[in-house]
Design a protein around this motif. Structure first.
Motif, PDB file in Angstrom:
ATOM      1  N   UNK A  23       0.840  -1.199   0.000  1.00 19.54           N
ATOM      2  CA  UNK A  23       0.000   0.000   0.000  1.00 19.54           C
ATOM      3  C   UNK A  23       0.871   1.243   0.000  1.00 19.54           C
ATOM      4  N   UNK A  24       0.512   2.207  -0.850  1.00 16.18           N
ATOM      5  CA  UNK A  24       1.126   3.531  -0.810  1.00 16.18           C
ATOM      6  C   UNK A  24       0.221   4.456  -0.006  1.00 16.18           C
ATOM      7  N   UNK A  25       0.783   5.200   0.921  1.00 16.22           N
ATOM      8  CA  UNK A  25       0.018   6.103   1.774  1.00 16.22           C
ATOM      9  C   UNK A  25       0.544   7.520   1.593  1.00 16.22           C
ATOM     10  N   UNK A  26      -0.381   8.443   1.367  1.00 15.61           N
ATOM     11  CA  UNK A  26      -0.046   9.844   1.161  1.00 15.61           C
ATOM     12  C   UNK A  26      -0.745  10.696   2.210  1.00 15.61           C
ATOM     13  N   UNK A 182      -9.570  14.763  -8.291  1.00 15.52           N
ATOM     14  CA  UNK A 182     -10.443  13.606  -8.522  1.00 15.52           C
ATOM     15  C   UNK A 182     -10.646  12.895  -7.199  1.00 15.52           C
ATOM     16  N   UNK A 183     -11.780  12.219  -7.096  1.00  9.32           N
ATOM     17  CA  UNK A 183     -12.151  11.536  -5.853  1.00  9.32           C
ATOM     18  C   UNK A 183     -12.736  10.158  -6.182  1.00  9.32           C
ATOM     19  N   UNK A 200      -9.296  12.188  -1.140  1.00  4.12           N
ATOM     20  CA  UNK A 200     -10.404  11.607  -0.387  1.00  4.12           C
ATOM     21  C   UNK A 200     -10.921  12.608   0.635  1.00  4.12           C
ATOM     22  N   UNK A 201     -12.236  12.703   0.733  1.00  5.14           N
ATOM     23  CA  UNK A 201     -12.866  13.558   1.728  1.00  5.14           C
ATOM     24  C   UNK A 201     -13.336  12.783   2.959  1.00  5.14           C
ATOM     25  N   UNK A 241      -3.731   2.809  -3.144  1.00  8.47           N
ATOM     26  CA  UNK A 241      -3.161   4.029  -2.586  1.00  8.47           C
ATOM     27  C   UNK A 241      -4.174   4.642  -1.639  1.00  8.47           C
ATOM     28  N   UNK A 242      -3.701   5.205  -0.543  1.00  9.52           N
ATOM     29  CA  UNK A 242      -4.571   5.847   0.432  1.00  9.52           C
ATOM     30  C   UNK A 242      -4.158   7.294   0.622  1.00  9.52           C
ATOM     31  N   UNK A 243      -5.134   8.197   0.604  1.00 10.90           N
ATOM     32  CA  UNK A 243      -4.897   9.604   0.889  1.00 10.90           C
ATOM     33  C   UNK A 243      -5.500   9.955   2.242  1.00 10.90           C
TER      34      UNK A 243
END
Length: 293
Positions: A23-26, A182-183, A200-201, A241-243
């Protein structure tokens, strides 16, 4: 076709992150303080939404300005120190006028190794703008952040609503390799050589705002960790990926910062996770799935 609602359905990219990470986390820190609309700064109206929803019309609003002032004065230090404690590098998505007002903050974030990206000039939507106006604002924001930080930003994120021209204008400018306007996915994607990193909101401290659902620090950490755990599990078989969205004046409050610290401890303590600034994620995705000009 104007809208792509299929995305990667049926053919999701395989895991591809460095060192076989699942997983990539931002982490994205939005720096908006000083860029909110304010009659006292000569703007056409005041910002209407913060911890309470109340718009002062036709007069300056020192109270709202003070709410936003908390971020640079106190919130930033708590967030930056929490990142340092876990050796995490984030993306500071910054409005041009905010950078003008707090150059010391921007320079400190860059000195700590964080990415600086563009978040518009003022903290405002671009919906309804014509291309010439938006082109000028994109150029002004990019030039100002470059001058203050000493490094050119490569990412862009408009407050909530873009215009139909935004992505094309970013590509025309030539200084941007990705945007987060984008979401619609948990995976990056390419438009020509331009990378789209969905934002992500939900995994976002903005939900501490009235009606947003977060009250206690654990509301934020419980929700974000639940999202992380699910994406981490899915990342065994497909790229994910997670924002995680943050704001100086929100998560930086004394009763909330513990939620971020809990999230950082959980994520940093999980093997097989790549925590990276968005520029690095975009660069890696382009190298794996296309070419970045």
């Amino acid at each position: 076709m104007r809208r792509d609602l299929k995305g990667y359905f049926g053919a999701e990219p395989a895991p591809c992150w460095p060192d076989d990470a699942r997983l990539a986390v931002s982490f994205v820190v939005n720096v908006e303080e000083g860029a909110e609309l304010s009659i006292g700064d000569g703007d056409e109206r005041n910002e209407a939404r913060y911890e309470a929803v109340e718009e002062v019309k036709s007069a300056p609003d020192p109270c709202m300005e003070s709410h936003f002032g908390y971020g640079p004065r106190q919130g930033y230090k708590r967030i930056a120190d929490a990142f340092d404690h876990h050796s995490v590098k984030a993306t500071f998505s910054t409005c041009g006028r905010a950078a003008e007002r707090t150059p010391w903050l921007i320079q400190d974030a860059v000195a700590r190794g964080h990415e600086l990206s563009c978040h518009g000039w003022r903290w405002e939507t671009h919906a309804g703008w014509d291309a010439d106006k938006e082109r000028a604002v994109i150029a002004k924001t990019h030039a100002t952040l470059t001058e203050i930080a000493g490094v050119a930003p490569v990412g862009w994120h408009t407050r909530s609503a873009t215009s139909p021209h935004t992505r094309a204008l970013l590509m025309e400018h030539g200084g941007f390799t990705y945007d987060s306007n984008a979401y619609d996915d948990d995976i990056p994607y390419l438009e020509d050589s331009h990378v789209v990193l969905p934002y992500a909101f939900d995994t976002n401290d903005m939900r501490f705002s009235p009606g947003g659902g977060f009250v206690q620090a654990r509301d934020f950490s419980d929700y974000v960790i639940a999202g992380f755990d699910r994406l981490y599990a899915e990342g065994a078989n497909a790229a994910r990926m997670m924002s995680i969205g943050l704001h100086l004046r929100i998560i930086g409050r004394p009763a909330r910062i513990g939620g971020l610290e809990t999230v950082l401890s959980h994520i940093a303590g999980t093997p097989g996770v790549w925590i990276a600034p968005r520029r690095d994620i975009a660069r890696h995705w382009a190298a794996q799935h296309g070419e970045m000009t």
